[in-house]
Every structure is written in C-alpha cells, then in structure tokens.
Motif scaffolding. Structure first.
Motif, PDB file in Angstrom:
ATOM      1  N   ASP A   1     -30.025  23.174  78.913  1.00 18.45           N
ATOM      2  CA  ASP A   1     -30.981  21.997  79.009  1.00 18.45           C
ATOM      3  C   ASP A   1     -30.831  20.856  79.522  1.00 18.45           C
ATOM      4  O   ASP A   1     -31.343  19.942  79.887  1.00 18.45           O
ATOM      5  CB  ASP A   1     -32.012  22.068  77.809  1.00 18.45           C
ATOM      6  CG  ASP A   1     -31.297  21.560  76.546  1.00 18.45           C
ATOM      7  OD1 ASP A   1     -30.107  21.109  76.740  1.00 18.45           O
ATOM      8  OD2 ASP A   1     -31.802  21.618  75.626  1.00 18.45           O
ATOM      9  N   GLY A   2     -29.218  20.555  79.646  1.00 16.90           N
ATOM     10  CA  GLY A   2     -28.841  19.385  80.285  1.00 16.90           C
ATOM     11  C   GLY A   2     -29.199  18.028  79.508  1.00 16.90           C
ATOM     12  O   GLY A   2     -29.377  17.021  80.001  1.00 16.90           O
ATOM     13  N   ASP A   3     -29.385  18.183  78.162  1.00 16.66           N
ATOM     14  CA  ASP A   3     -29.859  17.031  77.207  1.00 16.66           C
ATOM     15  C   ASP A   3     -28.614  16.426  76.858  1.00 16.66           C
ATOM     16  O   ASP A   3     -28.532  15.539  75.788  1.00 16.66           O
ATOM     17  CB  ASP A   3     -30.941  17.437  76.129  1.00 16.66           C
ATOM     18  CG  ASP A   3     -30.160  18.433  75.187  1.00 16.66           C
ATOM     19  OD1 ASP A   3     -29.063  18.820  75.150  1.00 16.66           O
ATOM     20  OD2 ASP A   3     -30.945  19.167  74.445  1.00 16.66           O
ATOM     21  N   GLY A   4     -27.118  17.202  76.978  1.00 19.76           N
ATOM     22  CA  GLY A   4     -26.031  16.371  76.509  1.00 19.76           C
ATOM     23  C   GLY A   4     -25.781  16.972  75.333  1.00 19.76           C
ATOM     24  O   GLY A   4     -24.672  16.381  74.687  1.00 19.76           O
ATOM     25  N   TRP A   5     -26.317  17.779  74.799  1.00 12.39           N
ATOM     26  CA  TRP A   5     -25.833  18.466  73.609  1.00 12.39           C
ATOM     27  C   TRP A   5     -25.790  20.062  73.803  1.00 12.39           C
ATOM     28  O   TRP A   5     -26.733  20.615  73.875  1.00 12.39           O
ATOM     29  CB  TRP A   5     -26.911  18.228  72.457  1.00 12.39           C
ATOM     30  CG  TRP A   5     -27.159  16.828  71.784  1.00 12.39           C
ATOM     31  CD1 TRP A   5     -27.912  16.013  72.688  1.00 12.39           C
ATOM     32  CD2 TRP A   5     -26.204  16.286  71.131  1.00 12.39           C
ATOM     33  NE1 TRP A   5     -27.683  14.572  71.896  1.00 12.39           N
ATOM     34  CE2 TRP A   5     -26.739  14.732  70.844  1.00 12.39           C
ATOM     35  CE3 TRP A   5     -25.393  16.592  70.167  1.00 12.39           C
ATOM     36  CZ2 TRP A   5     -26.007  13.896  70.192  1.00 12.39           C
ATOM     37  CZ3 TRP A   5     -24.879  15.745  69.338  1.00 12.39           C
ATOM     38  CH2 TRP A   5     -25.035  14.421  69.222  1.00 12.39           C
ATOM     39  N   PRO A   6     -24.420  20.539  73.576  1.00  9.25           N
ATOM     40  CA  PRO A   6     -24.127  21.837  73.890  1.00  9.25           C
ATOM     41  C   PRO A   6     -24.526  22.712  72.771  1.00  9.25           C
ATOM     42  O   PRO A   6     -24.601  22.236  71.636  1.00  9.25           O
ATOM     43  CB  PRO A   6     -22.636  21.866  74.163  1.00  9.25           C
ATOM     44  CG  PRO A   6     -22.039  20.915  73.470  1.00  9.25           C
ATOM     45  CD  PRO A   6     -23.196  19.789  73.526  1.00  9.25           C
ATOM     46  N   LEU A   7     -24.624  23.903  72.793  1.00  9.84           N
ATOM     47  CA  LEU A   7     -24.407  24.838  71.849  1.00  9.84           C
ATOM     48  C   LEU A   7     -23.041  24.826  70.993  1.00  9.84           C
ATOM     49  O   LEU A   7     -22.168  24.690  71.915  1.00  9.84           O
ATOM     50  CB  LEU A   7     -25.044  26.226  72.067  1.00  9.84           C
ATOM     51  CG  LEU A   7     -26.201  26.612  72.495  1.00  9.84           C
ATOM     52  CD1 LEU A   7     -26.690  27.881  73.396  1.00  9.84           C
ATOM     53  CD2 LEU A   7     -27.617  26.439  71.569  1.00  9.84           C
TER      54      LEU A   7
ATOM     55  N   PRO B   1     -29.771  17.032  68.100  1.00 10.32           N
ATOM     56  CA  PRO B   1     -29.589  16.109  66.973  1.00 10.32           C
ATOM     57  C   PRO B   1     -29.656  14.415  67.273  1.00 10.32           C
ATOM     58  O   PRO B   1     -29.831  13.810  66.246  1.00 10.32           O
ATOM     59  CB  PRO B   1     -28.022  16.297  66.774  1.00 10.32           C
ATOM     60  CG  PRO B   1     -27.806  17.631  67.466  1.00 10.32           C
ATOM     61  CD  PRO B   1     -28.733  17.794  68.582  1.00 10.32           C
ATOM     62  N   GLY B   2     -29.610  14.079  68.651  1.00  8.75           N
ATOM     63  CA  GLY B   2     -30.084  12.724  68.727  1.00  8.75           C
ATOM     64  C   GLY B   2     -31.375  12.284  69.020  1.00  8.75           C
ATOM     65  O   GLY B   2     -32.013  11.039  69.162  1.00  8.75           O
ATOM     66  N   ALA B   3     -32.373  13.310  69.015  1.00  7.69           N
ATOM     67  CA  ALA B   3     -33.718  13.187  69.277  1.00  7.69           C
ATOM     68  C   ALA B   3     -34.387  12.494  67.969  1.00  7.69           C
ATOM     69  O   ALA B   3     -34.060  12.693  66.973  1.00  7.69           O
ATOM     70  CB  ALA B   3     -34.289  14.379  69.798  1.00  7.69           C
TER      71      ALA B   3
ATOM     72  N   ASP C   1     -35.072  17.022  65.659  1.00  2.48           N
ATOM     73  CA  ASP C   1     -33.594  16.173  65.374  1.00  2.48           C
ATOM     74  C   ASP C   1     -32.701  17.149  64.917  1.00  2.48           C
ATOM     75  O   ASP C   1     -31.547  16.814  64.459  1.00  2.48           O
ATOM     76  CB  ASP C   1     -33.782  15.214  64.787  1.00  2.48           C
ATOM     77  CG  ASP C   1     -34.221  15.312  63.357  1.00  2.48           C
ATOM     78  OD1 ASP C   1     -34.631  16.652  62.850  1.00  2.48           O
ATOM     79  OD2 ASP C   1     -34.256  14.442  62.531  1.00  2.48           O
ATOM     80  N   CYS C   2     -32.709  18.545  64.994  1.00  2.77           N
ATOM     81  CA  CYS C   2     -31.986  19.689  64.364  1.00  2.77           C
ATOM     82  C   CYS C   2     -31.323  19.556  63.346  1.00  2.77           C
ATOM     83  O   CYS C   2     -30.212  19.877  62.975  1.00  2.77           O
ATOM     84  CB  CYS C   2     -30.658  19.791  65.619  1.00  2.77           C
ATOM     85  SG  CYS C   2     -31.575  20.427  67.037  1.00  2.77           S
ATOM     86  N   ASP C   3     -32.262  18.928  62.136  1.00  2.00           N
ATOM     87  CA  ASP C   3     -31.611  18.785  60.775  1.00  2.00           C
ATOM     88  C   ASP C   3     -31.991  19.684  59.868  1.00  2.00           C
ATOM     89  O   ASP C   3     -31.971  19.740  58.617  1.00  2.00           O
ATOM     90  CB  ASP C   3     -32.099  17.486  60.311  1.00  2.00           C
ATOM     91  CG  ASP C   3     -33.670  17.141  59.999  1.00  2.00           C
ATOM     92  OD1 ASP C   3     -34.581  18.060  60.309  1.00  2.00           O
ATOM     93  OD2 ASP C   3     -33.974  16.129  59.424  1.00  2.00           O
TER      94      ASP C   3
END
Length: 649
Positions: free
Chosen positions: A49-55, A68-70, A80-82
C-alpha cells in the motif's frame, strides 16, 4: 562473529535491507555469514500500500491509512495496529469511565473514546461528575435525602435544602424561636433558618414576637390580606386606589389596574367591601373594558371623590397605549359612578376625556383632588408629557371633554411636565386644595423640580406664575419623578409636600431620595433645604415611590410611606415599603422606618405602588395598599397587592 552490512537499497514496490538494517525479530540467521563472505544476504519485505510500513509491521498492507504510525479514528478499524479498535481516537469525544453504569463517569478517568460505549467491557460515557462510581444511586442528578449522610447529588455537600423529607425552617434573625414568613426546606436548622414556627412581627427584637402593632420588620402577607392577580402576565397592582363607596352600601371599595401588555384591550377591576379574606381578581365585583386601545402600557385608577355632585363617589379609569387599528399612541380617561357590577362597557361612562393622539411612549398621569375652586365638588388632574402640561378639570364633569375644557393648565414647556401630578392638600391654609406637578428632567443637569400651584388659580400657568418652585438639590437628582401631598405630617395645621426622585446617595447610584417640605411655602427654593430627607440604601433601590396614605395610626399626624420596588433585602427585586409615622424630621435611611414591609420572592416588586385604601374594616384606622405586580399567587407575574391594616402603635 557475524558481520553486518549497513547497505539499504530500494526497489520499485519493495524494500531490500542488508543485514545491518535488520533488528529485533527481523534478525535472520542468514546474516551470520562468515567474515570472508563479501555479498550480504538480503531480506525482501513487501509494502503493497506504499504507506512506508512493510509487513509484518503493517497490520493491513492493503490500506495506506492503516499502519503503526497512523492516528486512531472512530471508524471501526484498528488504524494504529495496536490490536485495539477505536481506542483513544483523535476524533473521539472526551469520555469518562462509568463503572456503576449510572450514566455518569468518574472525573479522574477522562480519555478520548467514540461516545457512549455500553457494549464494551468497561463502559465509557460522555457525562462526568460522579463522586462515587461504585454506587449507582450517587450521581449529579440524584435526589438528596435527609436520612442519608452521603453527598448523593455530588454537589459537595450532603443534606442540601430541598432534600427529600426536609422540613420547613423559618428565618429567625433575633433568635427568639419565632421566625418570619421567609423559610427554607432543610434537614435540620441551618444559620438563621432556625425557628420551627413563623409569625414574628418584629424579628429584630428578641423580646417580642407578637403584639407589635405597626412597628418592626416583616414580610408582606403576615397578617395582611392579599389581592391576587387573575392570570399570567397581568401585572395587577401596577396601579391601586381607594374607590370610596360608589354603591353607597357603607363599605369602602378598591380599584385595581395592571398593564395590558398581551395585545388585549385594557380592563380594570373593582373589589367591593367588606374585606375580611383574601380577594381573587378572577372573581371581581365588576370589570371595566376599553375598546379604543388595542393594548395599554399602563392602567391608571383613582376614586373616592364626588365629581358630579350626586352625593356618590366616582371612579376614574385611565390608560395610555396603542390606538386600535393604528400605530398611534393615545391616552383615555373615563369617569363612572353608581352601583356597578359584572362587565361594564365604558362606552356608557358618565364622562370621558376625548382621546388625544400623542407621540409614542409618552405617559399620562391621573389624580383626584378635593375641592380646588370652592364649589364643593372634587376635581380631576391629568398630566401628559406629550404636551408638557397638567390639566385641572373642575366638577361637575359629565359627557365628553377635552384638554380645552381645563379650568387651569400648567405648562412646563420642558422638563417632562406631566410625569407626575398630585393633590397637595391645603398647603397654604386657605381652605382650597392646591396642585403639585413634577418636572423631573428640568435643569441643565437633570436636577429636576416640582411646582406648587395654589387652589383657585385658573387659566394658563407658567413657571413664573407658580406659587412655589422646588428645585432638585444636585445634578441627576431627577427630583419630581414622583410627587405627593401627604397631609399635615407635623401637626401644625398646614399640609406638607413630598417630592421624590432616583437621586444618587453618597455615591450609591440611584438609591433614591424623598424630600419633605412643610407648608406653607412660596417662591423658589432648593430641596437641599428640605425639612426632611429619606434616602434609599442600595443602588437602584427605587426608593422614591410616594402617595398620600393618611394617618395610619390615628395619632393626629399624617404618615409617610415610601415604596422601593427594586429593594433586594429578601431577593432580587423583591421590593419593600417603608412606613415613617409623623412627625418626620431630619435625615434618615429607608431602613430607619418604624415599620418595614418586605416582598417575599425575587421579582415581586413590592412597593411599586403605596396608597391609602381607606378604612376597609370600619375600625377607625386607615389601611395601607402595597402593590406587588410581580407576585405569582395567581400565575407567573399575575401580580396583586397586600392590604396592611392600620392601628395603634
């Protein structure tokens, strides 16, 4: 030892890290290559998704807004993937944890949540203020009860006034165990609310609670008769007058007016004597209606004088307001007598002053006078600020008449002549009643003034023709807003003069003053040299309402009563009336009065009118009328009045 490289390379759509770029859980054994290896192993991570955060750091690699940075938002997703959905959302509401589920949260648990959340394991609500979140019966909307020591409504105190199963405690200032009418529903005695019974006629003297006569301080209604307004916003008691005995039955009657501000034509009420119980204006002896005006700013009443020589007393009914069907402003006056009952149409009045179209919001005043010209008949005084005039109409008065029929016209030209008018009584001792008129805006700095014109004067009277001119003592004294002839206050055989105005007193804005000048008098003089002065005590008290009340204690000296409708001794604008028994001399404050009568609730405006009621119970003592157009006994601002019995002191 493994050798790590720090080379980071990016390919289109993918990340490529050298071993040196991998940390924690991403450290792979492939990085433990021997030192002699020259080509670092590469681990390729996907960021679709090109958001700078890989799997596997991104918990949803199909949506660029989730990583995680959202910031967490109220949208049903774990932004925020918490691992928690909609926790501490940036767009949430401040909420409080409500463990006892009473709808009110603990103030110490404030956090952002997506509104009320009863479906969660720990409920969050958008109301805080619960002072005990472990008890469902305690919260800011709970009802206090006297048998519970807890602060049930969380207001910082337990057993508040008005709690369930409270008891009435009466205010007892002097601590003699008998209170006045003012009360509070309490769980126990508190402060000055410490008496279990009321009826103290002097709550400033602990040696007496009954048998006070006309002295001391009390609230109106204690031992007084009440006149109760008929309907909401009637403001009954705006005007009051003794009616004399127009039906000749031997019992004095009363006239009551109000302010017809609801668009209905004005009407007045007559109450016939005897007066031995409270009277309700929903059941008057007679009502009078006037169709010329569609609404009236004020209803004026006067009575108790024979204007036509038939031996009976006439009633005088006046109003000023909007002319029906037009935008014009007018004043009307009707005179009627006889045994009146039911609904009376003033079209058939014995006499009436032809309506004069006037500029909007100008005022009119009425007064009846004993004989000013020696013909044995009473006379009528009418003031109108639109023409800066006061007209004297001498009896007999019959049919239609207009200002041109006046026997005497006082012309002030300026100064709001006509704002107040009264019979002065016989100030010069010649046997004829004299005339008083106020000019409250007279003077360069609104000092105000009042004119005295001797009985028997006819034609047009200007300032140079007045018998006496009393000028205000200081700038903004506005003397002459009220005038009255109290009678002979000092017992010297000459009637005296009262002048009132909203003067500043010792720097207190518009506390009000009333000046007493003894008769006889002539020429021009300042009220600074008045024989007595009575001042209000608080800003905007309005302590300058005056009318003739006569000799209430029958000691031979006329008395002075001052209304202060804005007095807040009991509550905001509850009002008061202060009775000074003659003789009156020197300087005093309104609260120095021998009898102090207070309104009972905010907005009562007691003291808007103070007037003689005549001897209603035929006991030889005059009664006092105190208008309270803001009392709510008959509905919100239905208004009314109190009859205070005269008697020996």
């Amino acid at each position: 030892m493994p050798r790590a490289r720090s080379l980071l390379k990016h390919r289109t759509g993918r990340w490529s890290w050298s071993c040196a770029g991998l940390v924690g859980a991403l450290w792979f054994a492939a990085c433990d290559a021997p030192e002699e290896d020259t080509a670092p192993a590469e681990v390729v991570l996907v960021d679709d998704d090109g958001d700078g955060w890989p799997l596997p750091l991104d918990c949803d690699d199909t949506l660029p807004g989730i990583h995680p940075g959202a910031s967490e938002l109220c949208n049903g997703s774990d932004d925020d993937c918490d691992g928690v959905v909609d926790d501490h959302p940036a767009d949430g509401l401040w909420s409080w944890l409500d463990l006892d589920r009473d709808g009110w949260g603990d103030p110490a648990t404030r956090d952002l949540w997506c509104g009320d959340s009863e479906d969660m394991a720990l409920p969050w609500v958008t109301n805080d203020g619960d002072c005990d979140d472990g008890d469902v019966t305690i919260h800011p909307f709970a009802w206090e009860t006297c048998d519970d020591p807890a602060d049930e409504d969380c207001d910082g105190s337990a057993n508040d006034p008005g709690a369930s199963n409270c008891a009435l405690w009466y205010e007892d200032l002097d601590g003699d165990g008998v209170g006045i009418e003012r009360s509070s529903c309490l769980c126990e005695a508190e402060g000055n609310y410490r008496a279990e019974v009321d009826g103290d006629c002097d709550d400033e003297d602990d040696t007496r609670a009954t048998g006070c006569g006309l002295s001391g301080a009390r609230t109106l209604g204690v031992g007084d008769l009440a006149i109760i307004g008929a309907d909401t916003m009637d403001f009954a008691g705006t005007s009051l007058a003794a009616a004399g005995d127009p039906d000749g039955d031997g019992w004095p009657d009363l006239l009551v007016g109000g302010s017809a501000l609801d668009g209905a034509p004005p009407s007045w009420s007559l109450l016939r004597g005897p007066f031995d119980v409270d009277r309700d204006l929903r059941a008057p002896s007679a009502t009078f209606s006037e169709a010329t005006l569609s609404s009236a700013f004020s209803l004026l009443v006067a009575g108790g004088v024979d204007l036509d020589g038939d031996g009976g007393d006439e009633l005088v009914l006046g109003a000023y307001g909007t002319v029906a069907g037009t935008a014009s402003w007018a004043g009307v006056v009707y005179i009627i007598g006889g045994a009146l009952a039911g609904a009376v149409d003033l079209t058939f009045a014995d006499a009436h002053l032809v309506s004069a179209r006037t500029p909007a919001r100008h005022t009119m005043r009425l007064a009846l006078s004993p004989d000013t010209d020696g013909d044995g008949l009473g006379d009528l005084l009418v003031g109108g600020t639109w023409s800066q005039s006061v007209w004297l109409f001498t009896g007999p008065l019959e049919g239609a008449f207009d200002p041109g029929a006046a026997a005497c016209t006082l012309e002030g030209l300026t100064g709001d002549m006509g704002s107040s008018v009264a019979s002065a009584g016989d100030v010069d001792g010649d046997g004829l009643a004299d005339i008083l008129a106020g000019l409250p805006s007279s003077g360069d700095q609104a000092e105000g003034a009042a004119w005295l014109v001797a009985g028997g004067t006819s034609g047009v009277v200007g300032v140079d023709d007045a018998t006496a001119v009393l000028t205000g003592p200081a700038a903004r004294a506005v003397a002459g807003v009220t005038v009255a002839g109290p009678g002979d206050v000092d017992g010297d055989g000459y009637d005296d003069v009262l002048v009132g105005g909203p003067a500043d007193v010792d720097g207190v804005q518009e506390a009000g003053s009333v000046w007493l000048v003894r008769g006889p008098l002539s020429g021009e003089s300042s009220l600074s040299s008045a024989d007595a002065r009575i001042d209000g005590v608080a800003a905007m008290d309005g302590a300058y309402v005056i009318q003739r009340v006569g000799d209430l204690d029958a000691d031979g000296a006329a008395d002075v009563v001052i209304g202060a409708p804005n007095d807040d001794s009991v509550a905001d604008r509850s009002g008061a009336a202060f009775v000074f028994f003659g003789p009156v001399t020197g300087t005093a404050r309104s609260t120095d009065a021998q009898l102090r009568l207070y309104g009972t609730a905010a907005g009562d405006a007691a003291g808007t009118v103070v007037s003689s009621a005549g001897d209603l119970d035929l006991d030889g003592y005059l009664e006092l009328l105190v208008g309270a157009p803001g009392i709510d006994l008959g509905g919100l601002d239905a208004g009314g009045a109190f009859v205070v019995h005269g008697g020996a002191r």
